[in-house]
Design an enzyme around this catalytic site. Structure first.
Site, mmCIF file in Angstrom:
data_model
loop_
_atom_site.group_PDB
_atom_site.id
_atom_site.type_symbol
_atom_site.label_atom_id
_atom_site.label_comp_id
_atom_site.label_asym_id
_atom_site.label_seq_id
_atom_site.Cartn_x
_atom_site.Cartn_y
_atom_site.Cartn_z
ATOM 1 N N LYS A 62 0.877 -1.170 0.000
ATOM 2 C CA LYS A 62 0.000 0.000 0.000
ATOM 3 C C LYS A 62 0.915 1.220 0.000
ATOM 4 O O LYS A 62 1.826 1.318 0.831
ATOM 5 C CB LYS A 62 -0.869 -0.044 1.251
ATOM 6 C CG LYS A 62 -1.703 1.192 1.482
ATOM 7 C CD LYS A 62 -2.682 0.906 2.604
ATOM 8 C CE LYS A 62 -3.291 2.157 3.177
ATOM 9 N NZ LYS A 62 -4.195 1.831 4.296
ATOM 10 N N ASP A 115 1.001 5.170 0.332
ATOM 11 C CA ASP A 115 0.249 6.344 0.780
ATOM 12 C C ASP A 115 0.740 7.600 0.054
ATOM 13 O O ASP A 115 1.766 7.582 -0.638
ATOM 14 C CB ASP A 115 0.445 6.490 2.301
ATOM 15 C CG ASP A 115 -0.886 6.651 3.015
ATOM 16 O OD1 ASP A 115 -1.804 7.212 2.401
ATOM 17 O OD2 ASP A 115 -0.991 6.224 4.179
ATOM 18 N N TRP A 132 -6.418 8.803 -1.645
ATOM 19 C CA TRP A 132 -7.768 9.173 -1.178
ATOM 20 C C TRP A 132 -8.570 9.898 -2.266
ATOM 21 O O TRP A 132 -9.407 10.751 -1.984
ATOM 22 C CB TRP A 132 -7.684 10.055 0.082
ATOM 23 C CG TRP A 132 -6.498 9.740 0.937
ATOM 24 C CD1 TRP A 132 -6.378 8.655 1.754
ATOM 25 C CD2 TRP A 132 -5.261 10.455 1.017
ATOM 26 N NE1 TRP A 132 -5.147 8.658 2.345
ATOM 27 C CE2 TRP A 132 -4.442 9.763 1.917
ATOM 28 C CE3 TRP A 132 -4.777 11.627 0.427
ATOM 29 C CZ2 TRP A 132 -3.153 10.181 2.233
ATOM 30 C CZ3 TRP A 132 -3.493 12.041 0.743
ATOM 31 C CH2 TRP A 132 -2.708 11.334 1.636
ATOM 32 N N ASP A 190 -10.157 8.444 4.468
ATOM 33 C CA ASP A 190 -10.242 7.237 5.304
ATOM 34 C C ASP A 190 -11.685 6.981 5.757
ATOM 35 O O ASP A 190 -12.413 7.917 6.107
ATOM 36 C CB ASP A 190 -9.370 7.390 6.552
ATOM 37 C CG ASP A 190 -7.888 7.326 6.200
ATOM 38 O OD1 ASP A 190 -7.563 7.250 4.999
ATOM 39 O OD2 ASP A 190 -7.072 7.367 7.132
#
Ligand code: GLA
Length: 548
Positions: A175, A177, A211, A232
């Site tokens: 993952k 970010d 996001w 989130d």
């Protein structure tokens, strides 16, 4: 470093999808030793050639429940054990590992180093333990200068060496970010990380986590396998139903961008977290399945209620998520309280459909077949994916009653048959063999892959290019297939050898390619081995002379 990466990618060539290491003793050397044949020069596999995540990844990630603390080897080990014992592994959940709590740091020479206080076996040791349980190793990093908590270094300006380090730790999923990325171009940055992954040579699922920033659904399918579409779903330990619903309704609007190997990710699930009712947890799980979302559980697997386990392991719902056509369903209509979710044709010609009631009172609704892509006079069977009951044949449509915050999750088909697509479960993803002595030996290690779907799979096809010391054969054993890995040590020098084996398959009902299967084979050779073994006749003579 980038240049080195490109050279490495070219040198990996012949192996296309295998990487052969050793016998230097290094964990992850990137040069094929001359003794194992010439390095060949095709390009390393691209994201689309890697065959990864052709159905949405399933697994567990710590952030929703644990945040940064107290992630460590003990916690991840307990979660892994719970994942296996609860039946989640048997239901297809496989990717698991630490998030921010990996707590690596950048050591001398820029290399990432394990925090041994948190992970005494090392990050490679943790990966090996996960692989031996038949699960896949998920890790976490950031595309900027630091991760979101700022506790760990990001990959900025270290993309190639970090991806190489993740490869040495044997990660299968990363993952990535998007914190602390001021001034960085998002497409360029994730493309560089993709190139770095190719150079590192190990096929790894890339989960992009911006996001929704930079509209990843427009471009990220080329450089990754899934991308977060929203903020989130909750702060650690604080499951939030209204926020989860905003996430779901934002994610469904992006249905057109998803497909096999490229998924919209509405974040980890909050099913089973404190503050979320059983009904809400089941509804959220159903929405994720209808949206072909990655099924990454975010609850504490060690303390699950029976209902949570039943929800997360419902194979009939998971079958919708893992459908080989890879189509994301979406909202067809909503009155602001009740919504109909459909446009999810499945591999056998059936259709998944969901009625969601966000109100405070029970509602009765009619689903017209014409609303879900079927003929208005069709007679269809309806499978309730939660009660597992079939009704029908019903002509024109079906009436459903839905309790507050609940869903009716159905599969509709002209046939009274609701096959399950393949759900693959492995007994291990790591074969470790060791040879002693100078005499050539043959060593065997087996690995069993079981299909929990309904149709029998064709035999898995092992990709070409295995190193000369390894051969793999596949045989059928009812719903399982056994991979026999045979190692011949003749002529090998003392050292550590490693190969990544790839196998491919096709889903028997739809004929669609299935996600490629990868596993690691390790061989430790403790002494130089002579290249010629004693022939059978020599052996017979020797044993005869001993007995006479
Ligand atoms: C971001 C991500 C989360 C989690 C944290 C870790 O907020 O969206 O899922 O990984 O970072 O800091």
């Amino acid at each position: 470093m980038k240049k080195a990466g490109v050279i490495i990618a070219a040198a990996l060539g012949a192996l296309l999808l295998f990487k052969i290491f050793g016998p230097s003793g290094e964990v992850c050397p990137f040069v094929v030793p001359a003794s194992q044949g010439p390095a060949q020069s095709a390009a390393a596999p691209g994201v689309k050639e890697d065959g990864l995540a052709l159905t949405p990844p399933m697994g567990w990630y710590p952030w929703n429940t644990f945040g940064e603390e107290p992630q460590n080897e003990k916690l991840i080990g307990e979660i892994v054990d719970a994942l296996v014992a609860s039946g989640l592994k048997e239901a297809g959940y496989s990717y698991v590992g630490p998030d921010e709590g990996i707590c690596f740091s950048r050591g001398q020479g820029g290399r990432l180093t394990t925090n041994l206080e948190r992970y005494p076996s090392g990050l490679r040791g943790l990966g090996d333990a996960i692989h031996k349980k038949g699960l896949k190793y998920a890790l976490y990093t950031d595309a900027g200068t630091r991760t979101c908590s700022t506790a760990m270094p990001g990959t900025k300006d270290h993309e190639f060496e970090d991806m190489r380090q993740f490869c040495e730790w044997r990660a299968d999923y990363i993952k990535i970010d998007w914190c602390n990325t001021e001034g960085q171009d998002i497409v360029k940055t994730y493309t560089t990380l993709h190139d770095a992954q190719l150079a590192a040579g190990r096929p790894v699922v890339h989960s992009l986590c911006s996001w929704g920033e930079g509209y990843p659904w427009r471009w990220a399918g080329k450089v990754g396998h899934l991308w977060r579409t929203t903020a989130d779903i909750c702060a650690p330990g604080q499951a939030d139903w209204p926020r989860a619903m905003r996430v779901a309704f934002a994610n469904e609007k992006l249905a057109a961008f998803a497909g096999a190997g490229r998924w919209n990710d509405p974040d980890m699930m909050i099913t089973g977290m404190p503050g979320i009712s059983d009904t809400q947890g089941r509804s959220l799980f159903s929405l994720w399945c209808l949206m072909a979302a990655p099924l990454i559980a975010g609850n504490d697997l060690r303390v699950m209620s029976e209902t949570t386990v039943k929800t997360l392991t419902n194979l009939e719902a998971i079958a919708v998520d893992q459908d080989p056509l890879g189509i994301q369903g979406k909202v067809v209509w909503t009155d602001g309280i009740v919504s109909l979710w459909a446009e999810k044709p499945l591999f056998d010609g059936s259709r998944a459909v969901l009625v969601f009631n966000q109100g405070r009172h029970e509602v009765k609704k009619r689903i017209e077949w014409s609303e879900i892509g079927l003929g208005s006079s069709d007679a269809c069977y309806v499978q309730d994916l939660w009660t597992h009951e079939t009704t029908g044949p019903l002509t024109g449509g079906a009436d459903v009653g839905v309790a507050p915050e609940d869903i009716a999750f159905l599969r509709v088909s002209p046939k009274n048959d609701f096959p399950l697509p393949p759900i693959i479960v492995a007994d291990s993803y790591l074969i470790s063999l060791r040879s002693e002595g100078r005499t050539p030996q043959k060593l065997d290690g087996t690995l069993t892959i079981t299909n929990r779907g309904s149709a029998e799979l064709p035999l898995w096809r092992v990709a070409e290019g295995l190193p000369s010391w390894l051969s793999v054969s596949v045989s059928r054993n009812r719903k399982s297939q056994v991979f026999r890995n045979t190692v011949s040590t003749a002529g090998l020098k003392k050292g550590l050898y490693h190969a990544v084996v790839r196998a491919d398959n096709t889903e028997p009902v739809s004929g669609r390619p299935m996600s490629a299967l990868y596993y690691d084979v390790d061989l430790e050779v403790t002494q130089d081995v002579s290249s010629v073994g004693r022939s059978a006749a020599t052996w017979q003579r020797a044993s005869h002379s001993r007995t006479s």
